[in-house]
Design a protein around this motif. Structure first.
Motif, PDB file in Angstrom:
ATOM      1  N   GLU A 141       0.823  -1.215   0.000  1.00 32.81           N
ATOM      2  CA  GLU A 141       0.000   0.000   0.000  1.00 32.81           C
ATOM      3  C   GLU A 141       0.855   1.263   0.000  1.00 32.81           C
ATOM      4  O   GLU A 141       1.783   1.394   0.799  1.00 32.81           O
ATOM      5  CB  GLU A 141      -0.913  -0.008   1.226  1.00 32.81           C
ATOM      6  N   GLU A 142       0.550   2.170  -0.903  1.00 33.03           N
ATOM      7  CA  GLU A 142       1.282   3.433  -0.954  1.00 33.03           C
ATOM      8  C   GLU A 142       0.727   4.389   0.088  1.00 33.03           C
ATOM      9  O   GLU A 142      -0.479   4.562   0.221  1.00 33.03           O
ATOM     10  CB  GLU A 142       1.165   4.063  -2.352  1.00 33.03           C
ATOM     11  N   LYS A 143       1.640   5.021   0.833  1.00 34.17           N
ATOM     12  CA  LYS A 143       1.263   5.943   1.895  1.00 34.17           C
ATOM     13  C   LYS A 143       1.623   7.368   1.497  1.00 34.17           C
ATOM     14  O   LYS A 143       2.505   7.590   0.664  1.00 34.17           O
ATOM     15  CB  LYS A 143       1.991   5.574   3.193  1.00 34.17           C
ATOM     16  N   GLY A 146       6.053  10.829   3.858  1.00 34.05           N
ATOM     17  CA  GLY A 146       6.413  10.984   5.257  1.00 34.05           C
ATOM     18  C   GLY A 146       5.732  10.016   6.195  1.00 34.05           C
ATOM     19  O   GLY A 146       6.159   9.849   7.341  1.00 34.05           O
ATOM     20  N   ALA A 147       4.666   9.354   5.738  1.00 29.80           N
ATOM     21  CA  ALA A 147       3.929   8.421   6.594  1.00 29.80           C
ATOM     22  C   ALA A 147       4.537   7.024   6.509  1.00 29.80           C
ATOM     23  O   ALA A 147       4.993   6.592   5.447  1.00 29.80           O
ATOM     24  CB  ALA A 147       2.460   8.378   6.196  1.00 29.80           C
ATOM     25  N   GLU A 148       4.536   6.329   7.624  1.00 31.85           N
ATOM     26  CA  GLU A 148       5.068   4.974   7.678  1.00 31.85           C
ATOM     27  C   GLU A 148       4.058   3.977   7.106  1.00 31.85           C
ATOM     28  O   GLU A 148       2.847   4.155   7.246  1.00 31.85           O
ATOM     29  CB  GLU A 148       5.364   4.580   9.134  1.00 31.85           C
ATOM     30  N   GLU A 229       4.971   9.466  11.737  1.00 30.66           N
ATOM     31  CA  GLU A 229       3.741  10.011  11.173  1.00 30.66           C
ATOM     32  C   GLU A 229       2.853   8.898  10.638  1.00 30.66           C
ATOM     33  O   GLU A 229       3.313   7.980   9.955  1.00 30.66           O
ATOM     34  CB  GLU A 229       4.078  10.983  10.035  1.00 30.66           C
ATOM     35  N   HIS A 230       1.562   8.979  10.968  1.00 32.57           N
ATOM     36  CA  HIS A 230       0.573   8.032  10.450  1.00 32.57           C
ATOM     37  C   HIS A 230      -0.081   8.578   9.184  1.00 32.57           C
ATOM     38  O   HIS A 230      -0.059   9.782   8.921  1.00 32.57           O
ATOM     39  CB  HIS A 230      -0.529   7.785  11.489  1.00 32.57           C
TER      40      HIS A 230
END
Length: 398
Positions: A141-143, A146-148, A229-230
């Motif tokens: 899955e692409e986030k 900056g998000a993990e 970061e979520h």
């Protein structure tokens, strides 16, 4: 005198992988002879796992924290560990079950950057449970920038990986999953499981954590100032309300919800009070895979029962979910009295008599006036199922 270091197992894995099921296996297993404290973490304000977790925990200490353990409640984890020590220093260990959206790195880091925690505890292992049906999709899955990707981080930090729900995939897929896992974490053994069943001795106090391995793939691991970061499109919506649900309406709502929004639902679970039933209705699901069963008696009067549910996913419509659930609440008063003659829809409209209210989760139990005393249910108190005697047939009935 040197204080004893209590071993800690971190149990992680993406939403719906089977972590709480594994926890319940451990708590209900009487062969390992070990005594543990449990720290349970949930994403969102409405907790459900503390209502689902095994009640066979007389000897354990349980702490429940709502919020993401790797960021918003990380300070609470440190406080919990410090306050628990006097109670658990003679225990065999502590098990921390993280929320499925937790990056394990900050949790693991806690045991190396806080001096008091480091003195009283030692990190024994990170056990990651992965869902064979969905893990490749989650890892790919692409986030947002900056998000993990939490699923990848959970695999990377694992000392042992439980490839769960292997009965849902074929051999070719299992080989592919293991290959992708080994690309991320070649050191961790992968153990196949169904329903998270594994001997507790294979996951507890196994002395598997190695700080050096972590530093090799994350050299800045011990830097306490690292940003975390979520994905902000992933949210949770929960409801906690006193009252009872109408089973028929609830089933139709869930069926419609999963059919329309299943792709965006990472995880959903709940413990519900059903009008007319003595047992709790416990449901859970991942994506379009739903399961629900009646299990465990309510120990409070019907008027004091409480319904809880939480949905976690991408781009959720919070108002739609809350309002849809509230519409499933059982009516305070039904339209037809016991003994009243009515018309019931059994494929055609026939005369009947109301025998009982809220029978096995259904609004009415009805005796059809067919000379055979046939009994049927009207699951919901609406005209589509039950209407006043003498109501004229409408075009929608044909």
């Amino acid at each position: 005198m040197t204080s004893k270091k209590v071993p800690v197992t971190i149990l992680t894995g993406f939403l719906g992988s089977g972590k709480t099921t594994l926890m319940n296996h451990i708590l209900n297993d009487n062969t390992h002879g070990m005594k543990f404290a449990i720290i349970e973490n949930e994403f969102g304000d409405v907790g459900v796992d503390d209502k689902v977790i095994s009640e066979n925990v007389d000897e354990e200490v349980i702490e429940v924290m709502n919020g993401c353990i790797c960021c918003t409640v990380r300070g609470d984890l440190v406080k919990a560990l410090k306050s628990l020590y006097s109670k658990v220093e003679k225990f065999d260990g502590v098990i921390i079950e993280t929320t499925g959206l937790a990056d394990p790195a900050p949790v693991v880091q806690t045991f190396f950057v806080d001096e008091t925690v480091q003195t009283h505890y030692k990190l024994d292992s990170v056990i990651t449970v992965v869902d064979a049906k969905y893990i490749l999709e989650r890892m790919a899955e692409e986030k947002p920038e900056g998000a993990e990707n939490e699923a990848v981080e959970q695999v990377a930090f694992a000392d042992k990986i439980l490839l769960n729900k292997v009965d849902l995939v074929d051999e070719e897929m299992k080989v592919k999953i293991k290959k992708e896992i080994k690309k991320i974490n070649p050191a961790a053994p992968v153990v196949e499981t169904q329903y998270s069943k594994i001997s507790p001795k294979e996951v507890l106090n196994i002395q598997a954590f190695e700080l050096q391995r972590v530093l090799e793939f994350d050299p800045e691991f011990l830097d306490d100032e690292q940003e975390h970061e979520h994905d902000q499109t992933v949210t949770s919506v929960g409801v906690k309300v006193k009252g009872n649900c109408n089973l028929g309406m609830l089933e139709r709502w869930i069926e419609r919800l999963i059919g329309q929004d299943g792709a965006n639902l990472y995880r959903y679970k709940g413990v519900l009070a059903i009008k007319g039933m003595d047992d709790k209705f416990v449901f859970q699901g991942v994506g379009m895979m739903f399961s629900g069963n009646f299990e465990g008696k309510w120990t409070v009067p019907e008027e004091e029962r409480e319904c809880r549910f939480v949905f976690i996913g991408k781009n959720l419509d919070h108002d739609f979910l809350r309002n849809g659930f509230m519409a499933c609440q059982a009516s305070a008063k039904l339209r037809f009295a016991i003994g009243e003659e009515i018309m019931a829809n059994i494929g055609q409209w026939v005369n009947g008599i109301v025998l009982k209210h809220w029978d096995e989760g259904n609004a009415y139990r009805i005796e059809i006036q067919d000379g055979k005393k046939t009994n049927v249910w009207a699951p919901v108190d609406v005209d589509a199922y039950i209407r006043p005697l003498g109501t004229k047939k409408t075009k929608t009935d044909s």
